[in-house]
Design a protein around this motif. Structure first.
Motif, PDB file in Angstrom:
ATOM      1  N   LEU A   3     -32.962  56.518  54.729  1.00  0.00           N
ATOM      2  CA  LEU A   3     -31.617  56.209  54.253  1.00  0.00           C
ATOM      3  C   LEU A   3     -31.574  54.797  53.678  1.00  0.00           C
ATOM      4  N   GLY A   4     -30.716  54.611  52.690  1.00  0.00           N
ATOM      5  CA  GLY A   4     -30.643  53.322  51.997  1.00  0.00           C
ATOM      6  C   GLY A   4     -29.465  52.481  52.469  1.00  0.00           C
ATOM      7  N   ASP A   5     -28.895  51.745  51.514  1.00  0.00           N
ATOM      8  CA  ASP A   5     -27.795  50.826  51.807  1.00  0.00           C
ATOM      9  C   ASP A   5     -26.582  51.579  52.348  1.00  0.00           C
ATOM     10  N   THR A   6     -25.745  50.816  53.047  1.00  0.00           N
ATOM     11  CA  THR A   6     -24.470  51.394  53.475  1.00  0.00           C
ATOM     12  C   THR A   6     -23.546  51.421  52.260  1.00  0.00           C
ATOM     13  N   LEU A   7     -23.083  52.600  51.936  1.00  0.00           N
ATOM     14  CA  LEU A   7     -22.205  52.729  50.753  1.00  0.00           C
ATOM     15  C   LEU A   7     -20.732  52.863  51.137  1.00  0.00           C
ATOM     16  N   ILE A   8     -20.482  53.478  52.277  1.00  0.00           N
ATOM     17  CA  ILE A   8     -19.087  53.604  52.725  1.00  0.00           C
ATOM     18  C   ILE A   8     -18.986  53.031  54.141  1.00  0.00           C
ATOM     19  N   GLU A   9     -18.044  52.121  54.302  1.00  0.00           N
ATOM     20  CA  GLU A   9     -17.832  51.545  55.632  1.00  0.00           C
ATOM     21  C   GLU A   9     -16.331  51.537  55.894  1.00  0.00           C
ATOM     22  N   VAL A  10     -15.923  52.477  56.730  1.00  0.00           N
ATOM     23  CA  VAL A  10     -14.498  52.597  57.066  1.00  0.00           C
ATOM     24  C   VAL A  10     -14.349  52.117  58.508  1.00  0.00           C
ATOM     25  N   THR A  11     -13.507  51.117  58.716  1.00  0.00           N
ATOM     26  CA  THR A  11     -13.383  50.521  60.047  1.00  0.00           C
ATOM     27  C   THR A  11     -11.934  50.546  60.513  1.00  0.00           C
ATOM     28  N   VAL A  34     -21.346  55.645  55.898  1.00  0.00           N
ATOM     29  CA  VAL A  34     -22.195  56.587  55.166  1.00  0.00           C
ATOM     30  C   VAL A  34     -23.178  55.779  54.335  1.00  0.00           C
ATOM     31  N   ARG A  35     -24.444  56.184  54.380  1.00  0.00           N
ATOM     32  CA  ARG A  35     -25.481  55.399  53.686  1.00  0.00           C
ATOM     33  C   ARG A  35     -26.005  56.171  52.478  1.00  0.00           C
ATOM     34  N   ALA A  36     -26.657  55.477  51.615  1.00  0.00           N
ATOM     35  CA  ALA A  36     -27.208  56.076  50.395  1.00  0.00           C
ATOM     36  C   ALA A  36     -28.163  57.204  50.775  1.00  0.00           C
ATOM     37  N   GLY A  37     -28.038  58.318  50.072  1.00  0.00           N
ATOM     38  CA  GLY A  37     -28.907  59.465  50.320  1.00  0.00           C
ATOM     39  C   GLY A  37     -28.317  60.443  51.316  1.00  0.00           C
ATOM     40  N   GLU A  38     -27.264  60.044  52.018  1.00  0.00           N
ATOM     41  CA  GLU A  38     -26.654  60.935  53.011  1.00  0.00           C
ATOM     42  C   GLU A  38     -25.700  61.938  52.352  1.00  0.00           C
ATOM     43  N   VAL A  39     -25.708  63.134  52.900  1.00  0.00           N
ATOM     44  CA  VAL A  39     -24.748  64.147  52.462  1.00  0.00           C
ATOM     45  C   VAL A  39     -24.003  64.608  53.716  1.00  0.00           C
ATOM     46  N   ILE A  40     -22.739  64.287  53.813  1.00  0.00           N
ATOM     47  CA  ILE A  40     -22.007  64.601  55.039  1.00  0.00           C
ATOM     48  C   ILE A  40     -20.818  65.513  54.747  1.00  0.00           C
ATOM     49  N   GLN A 199     -30.151  59.477  42.617  1.00  0.00           N
ATOM     50  CA  GLN A 199     -29.282  58.366  42.167  1.00  0.00           C
ATOM     51  C   GLN A 199     -28.981  57.386  43.303  1.00  0.00           C
ATOM     52  N   GLU A 200     -29.613  57.603  44.432  1.00  0.00           N
ATOM     53  CA  GLU A 200     -29.359  56.778  45.615  1.00  0.00           C
ATOM     54  C   GLU A 200     -27.864  56.714  45.908  1.00  0.00           C
ATOM     55  N   ALA A 201     -27.276  57.880  45.881  1.00  0.00           N
ATOM     56  CA  ALA A 201     -25.829  57.976  46.138  1.00  0.00           C
ATOM     57  C   ALA A 201     -25.599  58.688  47.470  1.00  0.00           C
ATOM     58  N   CYS A 202     -24.365  58.697  47.934  1.00  0.00           N
ATOM     59  CA  CYS A 202     -24.027  59.485  49.120  1.00  0.00           C
ATOM     60  C   CYS A 202     -22.951  60.498  48.730  1.00  0.00           C
ATOM     61  N   ILE A 203     -22.865  61.558  49.483  1.00  0.00           N
ATOM     62  CA  ILE A 203     -21.863  62.591  49.185  1.00  0.00           C
ATOM     63  C   ILE A 203     -21.033  62.851  50.441  1.00  0.00           C
ATOM     64  N   VAL A 204     -19.718  62.775  50.276  1.00  0.00           N
ATOM     65  CA  VAL A 204     -18.801  63.115  51.367  1.00  0.00           C
ATOM     66  C   VAL A 204     -18.024  64.344  50.918  1.00  0.00           C
ATOM     67  N   THR A 205     -18.168  65.403  51.699  1.00  0.00           N
ATOM     68  CA  THR A 205     -17.580  66.675  51.278  1.00  0.00           C
ATOM     69  C   THR A 205     -16.587  67.182  52.330  1.00  0.00           C
ATOM     70  N   VAL A 206     -15.414  67.562  51.867  1.00  0.00           N
ATOM     71  CA  VAL A 206     -14.483  68.284  52.737  1.00  0.00           C
ATOM     72  C   VAL A 206     -14.771  69.760  52.535  1.00  0.00           C
ATOM     73  N   THR A 207     -15.030  70.473  53.597  1.00  0.00           N
ATOM     74  CA  THR A 207     -15.340  71.899  53.427  1.00  0.00           C
ATOM     75  C   THR A 207     -14.971  72.704  54.667  1.00  0.00           C
TER      76      THR A 207
END
Lengths: 230, 377
Positions: A3-11, A34-40, A199-207
């Motif tokens: 996993l890469g950098d932290t892309l989303i940090e909700v506190t 959520v970090r880069a490369g994560e799919v949640i 793309q070293e991105a993260c994906i947050v999915t509502v499903t």
């Protein structure tokens, strides 16, 4: 997977609607990283706060309290810290909708290129990038077709191409496979994951789609605005 | 990427149909402007036709157009000899209905003295009157052709020439005859009535009165001085050309002019509401797309551009179609439709302003759209 950098940090994010007796707490002290490369996946019953959280991360809805940092950039801390939220969304966030929400008056290629056009990139670059993504998602042969003539799967892949066009590092998807059958839903999720990793991105999915739960790195459950398990 | 044009091309048939509908509305607006101008222009045409400086009429009247005026024909000699007068002529006006080709023509008969002021200034076809009797020059709108004859009163007149744009304030096309013929037409009785008068011993007396004396002044001559001189005769009055035009607009066509003007105002208001409604509806139908654009990061100027450009294209197309249609059909109107470039450009300005204001309503609605509405189903 590394996993890469932290892309989303909700506190400690909270969001309530209304006041007094009509007050509804949609989110209560939510923490999420959520970090880069994560799919949640965000899971939970209707009204649990999934879409509210997605809207908060997407800078569409201001939280009532808490702190949000996107791609290392603080965007909310009791108030918005960025003046131009639309520009922030354009540069950092890609959206994929439940219904693909393609603009009906543009071709598939134009629907993808419009994001780069809005970002001020040259038209040639937009066309080339759109073509590249559509070919990658195996809908290049439908590039000049309007959305009304695309099948559900084709339209959703064009929507994914649009979400990725400007190379955002955060991709937010709201029920992206709701309109697809099981096999195609899995295919779409695999494609999204592949592109996210590249793309070293993260994906947050509502499903709610149990068929694709195995495609996620983490399943995050929400209930009554609380994050109950991650 | 021009989103406004892409959206128009996407729903081209509907947009063209909307433009055509708006174009028809603009045709009506332009037609009313043209009819208004035509009314004023027609009213002034008969006054301007003799191209004179002074009108000598019966005292106490606003003749010969607003009120009946009758003065002795020999007044012309007296006026012609007054200081500053270059030339003068006697003139008569009357409406006549004449049968021709199975139809009844309503004509405005102008009697003038050939060689003196009052006759047609330019012959469009044929020649001017060359004999003392029974020849006429007709306006082209009468439908008469050179060589044809038409019966007026007891006599048959030969059409020897045609003019254009000669009519009275009611839009009746004019014919020019000699003053002598016009006076005879006005006073002569039909044979049966004449026999009755002769049987009772009445002597047929031809009245030598005319409607007005018109005069052209020498360069530098004082028109007011001539007016004052004329008014020394208690039965005469004098008016300048400007006075005569003012009388026509202020009294003869005033009500019709105001009626059309008011109707034009209502029509413009209705057009403004229709344009506003079309543009607002067009925007409301796109709210989901606007929300999507906002969500993916489109700045306000892109969304405003989408709405305003479509509004302006709609307005310009409607105006263009309206102009094209009215220019195509204006000659088929029974009365003249006169469109001045100034009027057309003022209407374009009004439509542009209405489109801008209407798109402001749409822009306001679009700015209120929450991008979150693009999420979900």
């Amino acid at each position: 997977m590394a996993l890469g950098d932290t892309l989303i940090e909700v506190t400690n994010v909270a969001k309530h609607f209304g006041e007094g007796e009509t007050r509804v707490d949609a989110l209560r002290a939510v923490d999420l990283t959520v970090r880069a490369g994560e799919v949640i996946a965000l899971l939970g019953p209707s009204g649990s706060g999934k879409t509210t959280l997605l809207n908060v991360i997407g800078c569409i809805l201001a939280p009532s309290a808490g702190r949000v940092v996107l791609d290392g950039e603080p965007v909310f801390d009791g108030k918005w810290l960025q003046r131009d939220l639309r520009r922030l969304r354009l540069d950092k966030i890609g959206f994929i909708f439940q219904s693909h929400n393609l603009l009906p008056f543009l071709t598939a290629q134009e629907n993808v290129a419009v994001v780069l056009d809005l970002a001020g990139r040259p038209a040639d670059e937009g066309r080339a990038r759109a073509r590249e993504l559509l070919d990658y998602l195996e809908v290049g042969h439908r590039a000049m077709v309007k959305p009304a003539l695309l099948s559900g799967g084709e339209a959703q892949r064009v929507a994914i191409a649009r979400a990725l066009a400007n190379r955002p590092r955060i991709i937010l998807a709201d029920e992206p496979t709701a309109a697809l059958d099981g096999a195609r839903a899995g295919l779409v999720m695999d494609l999204m994951r592949k592109l996210a990793v590249e793309q070293e991105a993260c994906i947050v999915t509502v499903t709610h789609d149990e068929k694709i739960f195995d495609r996620f790195d983490r399943l995050i459950h929400l209930r009554d605005g609380h994050l109950v398990s991650a | 990427m021009n989103l406004a044009l892409k959206d128009i091309r996407h729903g081209l048939f509907r947009f063209v149909l909307t433009c055509f509908g708006l174009g028809l509305l603009m045709t009506v607006v332009l037609a009313m402007i043209g009819i208004y101008n035509g009314l004023v222009s027609d009213a002034l045409a008969v006054v301007k036709a003799p191209a004179v400086d002074v009108w000598v009429v019966e005292a106490g009247t606003k003749g010969p157009f607003a009120e009946a005026s009758s003065i002795p024909a020999d007044t012309r000699d007296a006026v012609a000899r007054m200081p500053g007068v270059a030339e003068a002529g006697a003139i008569n006006y009357q409406n006549v209905e004449a049968p021709h080709g199975g139809q009844t023509l309503r004509l405005y008969v102008i009697g003038y003295e050939p060689g003196r002021p009052g006759g047609p200034l330019a012959i469009a076809e044929g020649r001017g009157i060359g004999t003392s009797h029974f020849e006429m020059v007709a306006d082209r709108k009468t439908g008469l052709l050179p060589g044809e004859t038409i019966r007026l009163g007891r006599n048959r007149f030969a059409v020897v020439g045609l003019v254009e744009g000669a009519m009275n304030s009611g839009g009746d096309p004019a014919v020019y005859v000699t003053l002598a013929d016009a006076m005879a037409l006005q006073t002569e009785l039909d044979p049966a009535a004449q026999r009755v008068q002769a049987a009772r011993g009445a002597v047929s007396v031809k009245s030598a009165s005319v409607a007005a004396i018109i005069a052209r002044m020498s360069p530098g001559a004082d028109v007011d001085l001539l007016g004052a001189t004329v008014r020394q005769w208690k039965h005469l009055s004098a008016m300048t050309q400007a006075d005569q035009e003012e009388i026509l607009l202020a009294s003869v066509v005033d009500k019709a002019r105001r009626q059309i003007g008011l109707f034009l105002g209502i029509l413009l208001s209705v057009s403004a509401v229709v344009i506003a409604l079309i543009i607002y509806t067009m925007t409301m139908e796109k709210l989901k797309q606007i929300a999507t654009l906002k969500l993916i990061g489109a700045p306000d100027r892109t969304i405003i551009g989408l709405i305003v450009q479509q509004a302006m294209i709609l307005g310009a197309s409607g105006w263009g179609i309206g102009l094209m249609l009215i220019l195509t059909v204006k000659d088929y109107f029974p009365r003249r439709v006169v469109l001045e470039p100034f009027n057309v450009m003022v209407l374009a300005g009004i439509i542009a302003a209405v489109c801008l204001l209407s798109s402001a309503l749409g822009v306001r609605a679009a700015m209120k759209v929450d991008p979150a509405t693009a999420l979900g189903s």
